[in-house]
Scaffold this motif. Structure first.
Motif, PDB file in Angstrom:
ATOM      1  N   GLU A  38       0.826  -1.207   0.000  1.00  0.00           N
ATOM      2  CA  GLU A  38       0.000   0.000   0.000  1.00  0.00           C
ATOM      3  C   GLU A  38       0.865   1.266   0.000  1.00  0.00           C
ATOM      4  O   GLU A  38       0.656   2.179  -0.800  1.00  0.00           O
ATOM      5  CB  GLU A  38      -0.915  -0.002   1.223  1.00  0.00           C
ATOM      6  N   LEU A  39       1.847   1.300   0.896  1.00  0.00           N
ATOM      7  CA  LEU A  39       2.722   2.472   0.985  1.00  0.00           C
ATOM      8  C   LEU A  39       3.575   2.634  -0.271  1.00  0.00           C
ATOM      9  O   LEU A  39       3.775   3.742  -0.761  1.00  0.00           O
ATOM     10  CB  LEU A  39       3.615   2.365   2.224  1.00  0.00           C
ATOM     11  N   CYS A  40       4.064   1.519  -0.786  1.00  0.00           N
ATOM     12  CA  CYS A  40       4.892   1.557  -1.991  1.00  0.00           C
ATOM     13  C   CYS A  40       4.083   2.070  -3.182  1.00  0.00           C
ATOM     14  O   CYS A  40       4.566   2.887  -3.967  1.00  0.00           O
ATOM     15  CB  CYS A  40       5.439   0.156  -2.265  1.00  0.00           C
ATOM     16  N   SER A  41       2.860   1.606  -3.292  1.00  0.00           N
ATOM     17  CA  SER A  41       1.996   2.040  -4.384  1.00  0.00           C
ATOM     18  C   SER A  41       1.724   3.543  -4.303  1.00  0.00           C
ATOM     19  O   SER A  41       1.741   4.239  -5.322  1.00  0.00           O
ATOM     20  CB  SER A  41       0.687   1.247  -4.340  1.00  0.00           C
ATOM     21  N   LYS A  42       1.501   4.035  -3.089  1.00  0.00           N
ATOM     22  CA  LYS A  42       1.251   5.475  -2.906  1.00  0.00           C
ATOM     23  C   LYS A  42       2.510   6.292  -3.184  1.00  0.00           C
ATOM     24  O   LYS A  42       2.439   7.350  -3.812  1.00  0.00           O
ATOM     25  CB  LYS A  42       0.780   5.755  -1.478  1.00  0.00           C
ATOM     26  N   LYS A  43       3.641   5.805  -2.696  1.00  0.00           N
ATOM     27  CA  LYS A  43       4.897   6.565  -2.800  1.00  0.00           C
ATOM     28  C   LYS A  43       5.509   6.497  -4.196  1.00  0.00           C
ATOM     29  O   LYS A  43       5.963   7.500  -4.744  1.00  0.00           O
ATOM     30  CB  LYS A  43       5.891   6.041  -1.759  1.00  0.00           C
ATOM     31  N   LEU A  44       5.534   5.303  -4.781  1.00  0.00           N
ATOM     32  CA  LEU A  44       6.241   5.097  -6.039  1.00  0.00           C
ATOM     33  C   LEU A  44       5.317   4.911  -7.244  1.00  0.00           C
ATOM     34  O   LEU A  44       5.758   5.013  -8.373  1.00  0.00           O
ATOM     35  CB  LEU A  44       7.166   3.871  -5.928  1.00  0.00           C
ATOM     36  N   GLY A  45       4.057   4.598  -6.977  1.00  0.00           N
ATOM     37  CA  GLY A  45       3.095   4.355  -8.048  1.00  0.00           C
ATOM     38  C   GLY A  45       2.885   2.866  -8.265  1.00  0.00           C
ATOM     39  O   GLY A  45       3.762   2.048  -7.985  1.00  0.00           O
ATOM     40  N   THR A  53       6.880  -1.882  -6.524  1.00  0.00           N
ATOM     41  CA  THR A  53       5.474  -2.140  -6.214  1.00  0.00           C
ATOM     42  C   THR A  53       5.054  -3.488  -6.798  1.00  0.00           C
ATOM     43  O   THR A  53       4.348  -4.270  -6.147  1.00  0.00           O
ATOM     44  CB  THR A  53       4.576  -1.016  -6.770  1.00  0.00           C
ATOM     45  N   LEU A  54       5.511  -3.770  -7.996  1.00  0.00           N
ATOM     46  CA  LEU A  54       5.163  -5.032  -8.648  1.00  0.00           C
ATOM     47  C   LEU A  54       5.771  -6.233  -7.924  1.00  0.00           C
ATOM     48  O   LEU A  54       5.148  -7.289  -7.835  1.00  0.00           O
ATOM     49  CB  LEU A  54       5.584  -5.001 -10.121  1.00  0.00           C
ATOM     50  N   ILE A  55       6.955  -6.058  -7.366  1.00  0.00           N
ATOM     51  CA  ILE A  55       7.554  -7.128  -6.564  1.00  0.00           C
ATOM     52  C   ILE A  55       6.696  -7.383  -5.327  1.00  0.00           C
ATOM     53  O   ILE A  55       6.414  -8.524  -4.970  1.00  0.00           O
ATOM     54  CB  ILE A  55       9.008  -6.784  -6.169  1.00  0.00           C
ATOM     55  N   GLY A  56       6.252  -6.311  -4.691  1.00  0.00           N
ATOM     56  CA  GLY A  56       5.382  -6.448  -3.516  1.00  0.00           C
ATOM     57  C   GLY A  56       4.067  -7.120  -3.853  1.00  0.00           C
ATOM     58  O   GLY A  56       3.545  -7.940  -3.088  1.00  0.00           O
ATOM     59  N   MET A  57       3.521  -6.792  -5.007  1.00  0.00           N
ATOM     60  CA  MET A  57       2.276  -7.398  -5.472  1.00  0.00           C
ATOM     61  C   MET A  57       2.477  -8.907  -5.682  1.00  0.00           C
ATOM     62  O   MET A  57       1.658  -9.727  -5.247  1.00  0.00           O
ATOM     63  CB  MET A  57       1.888  -6.719  -6.800  1.00  0.00           C
ATOM     64  N   ASN A  58       3.570  -9.247  -6.326  1.00  0.00           N
ATOM     65  CA  ASN A  58       3.919 -10.644  -6.559  1.00  0.00           C
ATOM     66  C   ASN A  58       4.057 -11.393  -5.231  1.00  0.00           C
ATOM     67  O   ASN A  58       3.508 -12.490  -5.058  1.00  0.00           O
ATOM     68  CB  ASN A  58       5.233 -10.702  -7.348  1.00  0.00           C
ATOM     69  N   ASN A  59       4.754 -10.799  -4.286  1.00  0.00           N
ATOM     70  CA  ASN A  59       4.980 -11.447  -2.993  1.00  0.00           C
ATOM     71  C   ASN A  59       3.678 -11.648  -2.219  1.00  0.00           C
ATOM     72  O   ASN A  59       3.482 -12.696  -1.592  1.00  0.00           O
ATOM     73  CB  ASN A  59       5.980 -10.641  -2.160  1.00  0.00           C
ATOM     74  N   LEU A  60       2.793 -10.662  -2.266  1.00  0.00           N
ATOM     75  CA  LEU A  60       1.512 -10.798  -1.573  1.00  0.00           C
ATOM     76  C   LEU A  60       0.680 -11.914  -2.206  1.00  0.00           C
ATOM     77  O   LEU A  60       0.009 -12.675  -1.498  1.00  0.00           O
ATOM     78  CB  LEU A  60       0.743  -9.477  -1.578  1.00  0.00           C
ATOM     79  N   ALA A  61       0.753 -12.043  -3.512  1.00  0.00           N
ATOM     80  CA  ALA A  61       0.033 -13.133  -4.190  1.00  0.00           C
ATOM     81  C   ALA A  61       0.519 -14.494  -3.681  1.00  0.00           C
ATOM     82  O   ALA A  61      -0.291 -15.398  -3.426  1.00  0.00           O
ATOM     83  CB  ALA A  61       0.206 -13.028  -5.708  1.00  0.00           C
ATOM     84  N   PHE A  62       1.826 -14.647  -3.506  1.00  0.00           N
ATOM     85  CA  PHE A  62       2.363 -15.909  -2.989  1.00  0.00           C
ATOM     86  C   PHE A  62       1.892 -16.173  -1.563  1.00  0.00           C
ATOM     87  O   PHE A  62       1.575 -17.313  -1.205  1.00  0.00           O
ATOM     88  CB  PHE A  62       3.893 -15.915  -3.053  1.00  0.00           C
TER      89      PHE A  62
END
Length: 142
Positions: free
Chosen positions: A68-75, A81-90
């Motif tokens: 959430e913070l990464c998406s707000k800060k970096l887009g 952000t995409l790495i974080g998205m991938n990790n949350l999916a796992f």
């Protein structure tokens, strides 16, 4: 400290890695701010360490916050952000949230394709995982 924590993590020394990642994250929050990219990276590293210990609920909370913070800060389209998205999916997949995991990984794949290109290793890996998860889902329904 962060490098040593990563070394512990790579060695499977989860308790030691976790302790150091917590220290790094808290220090970075204090010195750099809660939404600084380095702080967010520390949060993601700690979430990954928790995930590797099978502590999925704790990992989910921390990874979701970092995302959430990464998406707000970096887009939303930023590679971190995409790495974080991938990790949350796992994490969601391991928690049994297969549909949520598939949906998030599909979004991650779509964005990686646009941002990184179809031949980038992260895009290729995401597609491979997505196809494997879909196949698993189809087999479990039958």
């Amino acid at each position: 400290m962060a490098n040593l924590a990563s070394t512990y993590s790579n060695q499977g020394r989860w308790v030691e890695a976790e302790k150091l990642f917590v220290q790094v994250m808290e220090t970075r929050k204090t010195k750099l701010g809660a939404d600084h990219p380095n702080t967010l990276s520390s949060m993601a590293n700690l979430a990954s360490t928790l995930w590797n210990q099978g502590r999925w609920e704790e990992a989910e909370v921390l990874q979701a916050k970092a995302l959430e913070l990464c998406s707000k800060k970096l887009g939303q389209r930023h590679p971190d952000t995409l790495i974080g998205m991938n990790n949350l999916a796992f994490i969601w997949k391991d928690m049994g949230r297969h549909e949520d995991a598939l949906g998030l990984l599909q979004t991650c794949f779509d964005l990686r394709q646009q941002v990184l290109g179809v031949d980038h290793p992260y895009t290729v890996s995401t597609l491979s995982t997505l196809e494997a998860w879909r196949k698993e889902n189809e087999q479990s329904v039958v």
